[in-house]
Design an enzyme around this catalytic site. Structure first.
Site, PDB file in Angstrom:
ATOM      1  N   LYS A  31      58.019  71.031  27.719  1.00  0.00           N
ATOM      2  CA  LYS A  31      57.264  70.241  26.746  1.00  0.00           C
ATOM      3  C   LYS A  31      57.472  70.847  25.361  1.00  0.00           C
ATOM      4  O   LYS A  31      58.111  71.884  25.200  1.00  0.00           O
ATOM      5  CB  LYS A  31      55.763  70.238  27.065  1.00  0.00           C
ATOM      6  CG  LYS A  31      55.383  69.754  28.460  1.00  0.00           C
ATOM      7  CD  LYS A  31      55.592  68.277  28.640  1.00  0.00           C
ATOM      8  CE  LYS A  31      55.153  67.827  30.044  1.00  0.00           C
ATOM      9  NZ  LYS A  31      55.541  66.430  30.325  1.00  0.00           N
TER      10      LYS A  31
ATOM     11  N   SER B 260      59.784  62.585  30.475  1.00  0.00           N
ATOM     12  CA  SER B 260      58.654  62.951  29.617  1.00  0.00           C
ATOM     13  C   SER B 260      59.081  63.421  28.231  1.00  0.00           C
ATOM     14  O   SER B 260      58.267  63.431  27.304  1.00  0.00           O
ATOM     15  CB  SER B 260      57.807  64.036  30.286  1.00  0.00           C
ATOM     16  OG  SER B 260      58.505  65.265  30.338  1.00  0.00           O
TER      17      SER B 260
END
EC number: 3.4.21.89
Length: 258
Positions: free
Chosen positions: A96, A32
């Site tokens: 993230k 990701s």
């Protein structure tokens, strides 16, 4: 046995103190955050960067203790920081990039990240072909350099997979963050509505609504600041092998700052 017992009595508390107060290592499990972080990268996470809360405790033991919310010596991340945090709706540790802070508006329009009504600075770098982790398929990505203030990073766009090129308008509530992955077509993050309250007239500006999907299937939604574990500062080392095609150069993967 006495020798081992004495050693463990010293080493174990020292390890817990170090990983709880200073730094801990996290291993990247998914793609990701490609190309910034690859599967297998060992990342040093600064535990003191944003203060201490229940999720700062080592080995994720804070989720099992009857501790309240809030943080000691709290500070707010900056846009562009790569953070490690507890998933908003399930017991998973995630990593993230912060793009929205309390009061910000965030929206994706035609793959562009728009913050407070202005597209962030973005520059096309190159097109690369590479082999994603645990596959034999050669994929193609468009690499872009994005900049917010003095922070710059690379993202991948245009990959096959689940795209989130256009979104509702998100207004980040007080005490929360909006987070995205650098691998824009392979990151289940705050852009996805499944972890958010339902939009009202195309705007999402609330947090804390009952989920409409099972917790394990929900996105991270707006992430509470209390869920922060720390800031990812450095790639210490990696077992990742460069899989770029066409003799394209790979990024340094050892002792590389983020």
């Amino acid at each position: 046995m006495r020798e081992w017992g004495a050693t463990l009595a010293i080493v174990a508390p020292a390890f817990l103190l170090f990983t709880g107060l200073l730094y801990e290592q996290r291993v990247i499990p998914s793609e990701s955050m490609v190309p910034t972080l690859e599967v297998g990268d060992r990342v040093a996470v600064s535990k003191f960067a944003f203060g201490y809360g229940r999720y700062s405790l080592p080995l994720s033991i804070g989720r099992y203790l009857p501790l309240g919310g809030g943080r000691f010596f709290a500070s707010t991340p900056e846009r562009g920081d790569v953070v490690v945090f507890e998933h908003t709706h399930s017991e998973r540790v995630m990593i993230k990039r912060v793009v929205g802070l309390p009061g910000d508006t965030v929206q994706m329009i035609n793959e562009e990240l728009v913050i407070n009504g202005q597209p962030i600075e973005a520059e096309f770098v190159r097109t690369v072909r590479y082999v994603p982790d645990r596959t034999d398929v050669v994929d193609t990505a468009h690499e872009w350099r994005e900049t917010i203030g003095d922070k710059t990073w690379l993202t991948h766009r245009g990959l096959r997979g689940h795209t989130v090129d256009d979104t509702a308008l998100f207004v980040v509530p007080e005490g929360h963050m909006f987070l995205v992955g650098d691998n824009r077509n392979n990151s289940y993050d705050s852009r996805e509505l499944s972890g958010h309250c339902p939009p009202v007239n195309g705007v999402v500006d609330r947090a804390g609504c009952p989920l409409r999907v099972p917790a394990d299937d929900a996105s991270i939604g707006f992430v509470p600041l209390d869920h922060l574990i720390g800031r990812a500062d450095t790639v210490l080392m990696t077992f990742h092998r460069c899989k770029l095609q066409d003799d394209e150069p790979c990024q340094k993967r050892v002792w590389r700052g983020l």
